[in-house]
Design a protein around this motif. Structure first.
Motif, PDB file in Angstrom:
ATOM      1  N   LYS A 119      44.790 -33.434-180.478  1.00 38.37           N
ATOM      2  CA  LYS A 119      46.033 -33.135-179.767  1.00 38.37           C
ATOM      3  C   LYS A 119      46.010 -33.703-178.354  1.00 38.37           C
ATOM      4  O   LYS A 119      47.010 -34.236-177.852  1.00 38.37           O
ATOM      5  N   ILE A 120      44.882 -33.567-177.693  1.00 34.30           N
ATOM      6  CA  ILE A 120      44.763 -34.092-176.335  1.00 34.30           C
ATOM      7  C   ILE A 120      44.823 -35.620-176.330  1.00 34.30           C
ATOM      8  O   ILE A 120      45.504 -36.225-175.496  1.00 34.30           O
ATOM      9  N   MET A 121      44.124 -36.239-177.276  1.00 33.31           N
ATOM     10  CA  MET A 121      44.094 -37.696-177.334  1.00 33.31           C
ATOM     11  C   MET A 121      45.466 -38.294-177.598  1.00 33.31           C
ATOM     12  O   MET A 121      45.733 -39.445-177.240  1.00 33.31           O
ATOM     13  N   TYR A 122      46.345 -37.520-178.216  1.00 39.15           N
ATOM     14  CA  TYR A 122      47.718 -37.992-178.472  1.00 39.15           C
ATOM     15  C   TYR A 122      48.410 -38.397-177.170  1.00 39.15           C
ATOM     16  O   TYR A 122      49.174 -39.367-177.128  1.00 39.15           O
ATOM     17  N   PHE A 123      48.120 -37.664-176.092  1.00 40.15           N
ATOM     18  CA  PHE A 123      48.771 -37.954-174.819  1.00 40.15           C
ATOM     19  C   PHE A 123      48.306 -39.274-174.213  1.00 40.15           C
ATOM     20  O   PHE A 123      49.007 -39.858-173.383  1.00 40.15           O
ATOM     21  N   LEU A 124      47.123 -39.744-174.604  1.00 34.11           N
ATOM     22  CA  LEU A 124      46.601 -40.966-174.017  1.00 34.11           C
ATOM     23  C   LEU A 124      47.449 -42.178-174.375  1.00 34.11           C
ATOM     24  O   LEU A 124      47.597 -43.105-173.571  1.00 34.11           O
ATOM     25  N   ASP A 125      48.005 -42.192-175.574  1.00 33.69           N
ATOM     26  CA  ASP A 125      48.804 -43.339-176.013  1.00 33.69           C
ATOM     27  C   ASP A 125      50.111 -43.480-175.235  1.00 33.69           C
ATOM     28  O   ASP A 125      50.717 -44.551-175.231  1.00 33.69           O
ATOM     29  N   TRP A 126      50.564 -42.387-174.613  1.00 38.89           N
ATOM     30  CA  TRP A 126      51.807 -42.424-173.839  1.00 38.89           C
ATOM     31  C   TRP A 126      51.597 -41.793-172.468  1.00 38.89           C
ATOM     32  O   TRP A 126      52.458 -41.081-171.960  1.00 38.89           O
ATOM     33  N   ASP A 127      50.454 -42.039-171.901  1.00 40.94           N
ATOM     34  CA  ASP A 127      50.120 -41.401-170.628  1.00 40.94           C
ATOM     35  C   ASP A 127      51.087 -41.820-169.518  1.00 40.94           C
ATOM     36  O   ASP A 127      51.422 -42.993-169.372  1.00 40.94           O
ATOM     37  N   THR A 128      51.519 -40.844-168.754  1.00 40.52           N
ATOM     38  CA  THR A 128      52.475 -41.086-167.668  1.00 40.52           C
ATOM     39  C   THR A 128      52.001 -42.171-166.713  1.00 40.52           C
ATOM     40  O   THR A 128      52.787 -43.000-166.239  1.00 40.52           O
ATOM     41  N   VAL A 129      50.712 -42.181-166.423  1.00 36.00           N
ATOM     42  CA  VAL A 129      50.172 -43.129-165.447  1.00 36.00           C
ATOM     43  C   VAL A 129      50.153 -44.559-165.976  1.00 36.00           C
ATOM     44  O   VAL A 129      50.200 -45.514-165.198  1.00 36.00           O
ATOM     45  N   LEU A 130      50.124 -44.722-167.288  1.00 32.44           N
ATOM     46  CA  LEU A 130      50.011 -46.057-167.882  1.00 32.44           C
ATOM     47  C   LEU A 130      51.350 -46.753-168.071  1.00 32.44           C
ATOM     48  O   LEU A 130      51.443 -47.971-167.955  1.00 32.44           O
ATOM     49  N   PHE A 131      52.382 -45.986-168.391  1.00 37.95           N
ATOM     50  CA  PHE A 131      53.698 -46.578-168.672  1.00 37.95           C
ATOM     51  C   PHE A 131      54.639 -46.344-167.501  1.00 37.95           C
ATOM     52  O   PHE A 131      54.979 -45.212-167.175  1.00 37.95           O
ATOM     53  N   ARG A 132      55.088 -47.447-166.904  1.00 43.51           N
ATOM     54  CA  ARG A 132      55.821 -47.369-165.651  1.00 43.51           C
ATOM     55  C   ARG A 132      57.185 -48.047-165.725  1.00 43.51           C
ATOM     56  O   ARG A 132      57.497 -48.734-166.680  1.00 43.51           O
ATOM     57  N   SER A 133      57.955 -47.820-164.684  1.00 49.95           N
ATOM     58  CA  SER A 133      59.288 -48.418-164.574  1.00 49.95           C
ATOM     59  C   SER A 133      59.291 -49.449-163.454  1.00 49.95           C
ATOM     60  O   SER A 133      58.690 -49.235-162.404  1.00 49.95           O
ATOM     61  N   ASP A 134      59.960 -50.582-163.713  1.00 52.46           N
ATOM     62  CA  ASP A 134      60.014 -51.634-162.693  1.00 52.46           C
ATOM     63  C   ASP A 134      61.333 -51.643-161.920  1.00 52.46           C
ATOM     64  O   ASP A 134      61.646 -52.587-161.199  1.00 52.46           O
ATOM     65  N   HIS A 135      62.113 -50.579-162.088  1.00 52.70           N
ATOM     66  CA  HIS A 135      63.395 -50.492-161.387  1.00 52.70           C
ATOM     67  C   HIS A 135      63.647 -49.059-160.948  1.00 52.70           C
ATOM     68  O   HIS A 135      63.374 -48.120-161.713  1.00 52.70           O
ATOM     69  N   PRO A 136      64.131 -48.879-159.737  1.00 55.24           N
ATOM     70  CA  PRO A 136      64.308 -49.883-158.682  1.00 55.24           C
ATOM     71  C   PRO A 136      62.980 -50.305-158.062  1.00 55.24           C
ATOM     72  O   PRO A 136      61.962 -49.643-158.282  1.00 55.24           O
ATOM     73  N   PRO A 137      62.991 -51.360-157.293  1.00 56.52           N
ATOM     74  CA  PRO A 137      61.745 -51.872-156.696  1.00 56.52           C
ATOM     75  C   PRO A 137      61.006 -50.833-155.855  1.00 56.52           C
ATOM     76  O   PRO A 137      59.777 -50.810-155.831  1.00 56.52           O
ATOM     77  N   GLU A 138      61.781 -49.966-155.181  1.00 59.07           N
ATOM     78  CA  GLU A 138      61.144 -48.935-154.360  1.00 59.07           C
ATOM     79  C   GLU A 138      60.324 -47.972-155.207  1.00 59.07           C
ATOM     80  O   GLU A 138      59.239 -47.541-154.799  1.00 59.07           O
ATOM     81  N   PHE A 139      60.846 -47.638-156.384  1.00 58.91           N
ATOM     82  CA  PHE A 139      60.123 -46.737-157.269  1.00 58.91           C
ATOM     83  C   PHE A 139      58.910 -47.431-157.868  1.00 58.91           C
ATOM     84  O   PHE A 139      57.851 -46.822-158.043  1.00 58.91           O
ATOM     85  N   GLN A 140      59.044 -48.713-158.154  1.00 54.79           N
ATOM     86  CA  GLN A 140      57.917 -49.491-158.658  1.00 54.79           C
ATOM     87  C   GLN A 140      56.781 -49.487-157.639  1.00 54.79           C
ATOM     88  O   GLN A 140      55.615 -49.299-157.994  1.00 54.79           O
ATOM     89  N   GLN A 141      57.123 -49.658-156.388  1.00 53.38           N
ATOM     90  CA  GLN A 141      56.106 -49.650-155.337  1.00 53.38           C
ATOM     91  C   GLN A 141      55.471 -48.273-155.183  1.00 53.38           C
ATOM     92  O   GLN A 141      54.259 -48.153-154.994  1.00 53.38           O
ATOM     93  N   LEU A 142      56.286 -47.238-155.312  1.00 55.25           N
ATOM     94  CA  LEU A 142      55.771 -45.877-155.210  1.00 55.25           C
ATOM     95  C   LEU A 142      54.772 -45.577-156.325  1.00 55.25           C
ATOM     96  O   LEU A 142      53.735 -44.942-156.087  1.00 55.25           O
ATOM     97  N   GLN A 143      55.067 -46.035-157.534  1.00 55.48           N
ATOM     98  CA  GLN A 143      54.148 -45.846-158.651  1.00 55.48           C
ATOM     99  C   GLN A 143      52.816 -46.547-158.392  1.00 55.48           C
ATOM    100  O   GLN A 143      51.738 -45.993-158.659  1.00 55.48           O
ATOM    101  N   THR A 144      52.904 -47.764-157.880  1.00 54.26           N
ATOM    102  CA  THR A 144      51.696 -48.530-157.589  1.00 54.26           C
ATOM    103  C   THR A 144      50.835 -47.814-156.564  1.00 54.26           C
ATOM    104  O   THR A 144      49.616 -47.669-156.732  1.00 54.26           O
ATOM    105  N   GLU A 145      51.449 -47.357-155.496  1.00 54.98           N
ATOM    106  CA  GLU A 145      50.715 -46.690-154.425  1.00 54.98           C
ATOM    107  C   GLU A 145      50.156 -45.341-154.870  1.00 54.98           C
ATOM    108  O   GLU A 145      49.077 -44.935-154.405  1.00 54.98           O
TER     109      GLU A 145
END
Length: 280
Positions: A119-145
């Motif tokens: 059950k725990i490993m299921y979250f790894l395939d869709w982990d919040t930290v791994l899948f990101r949004s590239d829009h808007p640019p400000e949010f993309q930068q915030l994710q990176t930082e």
């Protein structure tokens, strides 16, 4: 030996607990008046030392009727304090320590350790930290930082090569070797600890953030904020919704704090609370 640290009161885990109207001492959803005056802990055995929670002279039990005994004195005191803080009415929905400990003791759904790891490993395939949004640019930068330091920490700790992506259709983003490393790490914990780990991962929607918390790389407050980064970004742009967003962040922090306290007590050799004269 009873320890009365407080005397008189003033006038999905995913919740693994089975859905029933009955709770401790036969309480129902409509019967939540406080029925006790004193809360204390008592040593129930000496080898190893275990503690019981007493509401007056009634021993606290789980919804399934199992006597609650806790080897860690700090955790027993924390649970007793949670019951003490219920004043006129008993608000079970706010008693996160009580609910989580009931779940670890009763295991009402009879989930095995292997099932918990899956059950725990299921979250790894869709982990919040791994899948990101590239829009808007400000949010993309915030994710990176905000999230890149988490990935760097995980990769350094486990010698893995986790990478993020802006595309949802990427296949095998998590490499087999990295997956095996995390799975081996999880299997090092016992079943109660995995139950708590799963609860935290569900709140954060991330195994990697959960590990960063467990390894004390970030605080509960910081990890909670990182798990809802998009919400925090929207608030910074469009302002906070009165009461709603404040309640949401306080609620998730209180749940994660309770879960982390239990996990820490289960996995650290601290069984008794030692108070110096200066702290008494």
């Amino acid at each position: 030996m009873n320890r009365f640290f407080l005397l008189r009161s003033t006038p999905s885990i995913i919740r693994l607990c089975s859905r029933t109207n009955k709770t401790n001492f036969g309480l129902t959803n409509r019967e939540r008046k406080r029925f006790y005056k004193q809360v204390s802990i008592a040593e129930s055995s000496q080898s190893p030392t275990k503690y019981e929670i007493l509401l007056d002279q009634r021993k606290l039990k789980t919804p399934l009727g199992t006597l609650i005994t806790i080897e860690n004195e700090l955790l027993a005191l924390a649970l007793a304090q949670e019951w003490h803080q219920q004043y006129t009415n008993i608000d079970l929905s706010s008693m996160h320590l009580n609910a989580l400990l009931n779940t670890t003791i009763d295991n009402p759904l009879k989930i095995t350790k292997t099932q918990l790891v899956d059950k725990i490993m299921y979250f790894l395939d869709w982990d919040t930290v791994l899948f990101r949004s590239d829009h808007p640019p400000e949010f993309q930068q915030l994710q990176t930082e905000s999230w890149d330091p988490m990935l760097s920490f995980i990769n350094e700790q486990f010698q893995t090569n986790f990478e993020s992506t802006y595309y949802l259709d990427v296949k095998d983003l998590v490499k087999k070797n990295d997956r095996d490393v995390i799975q081996k790490y999880l299997t090092s914990f016992d079943q109660p600890s995995l139950t708590i780990f799963l609860f935290i991962a569900e709140q954060l929607k991330s195994i990697l953030l959960t590990i960063c918390l467990i390894k004390q790389f970030r605080t509960v407050e910081n990890i909670s904020t990182l798990s809802r980064l998009e919400t925090e970004f929207q608030i910074s742009r469009w302002s906070n919704v009165p009461y709603y967003h404040d309640y949401e962040i306080v609620d998730i922090r209180s749940k994660i704090s309770a879960a982390y306290l239990i996990f820490y007590c289960l996995n650290n050799n601290i069984t008794r609370t030692v108070l110096s004269k200066e702290t008494i």
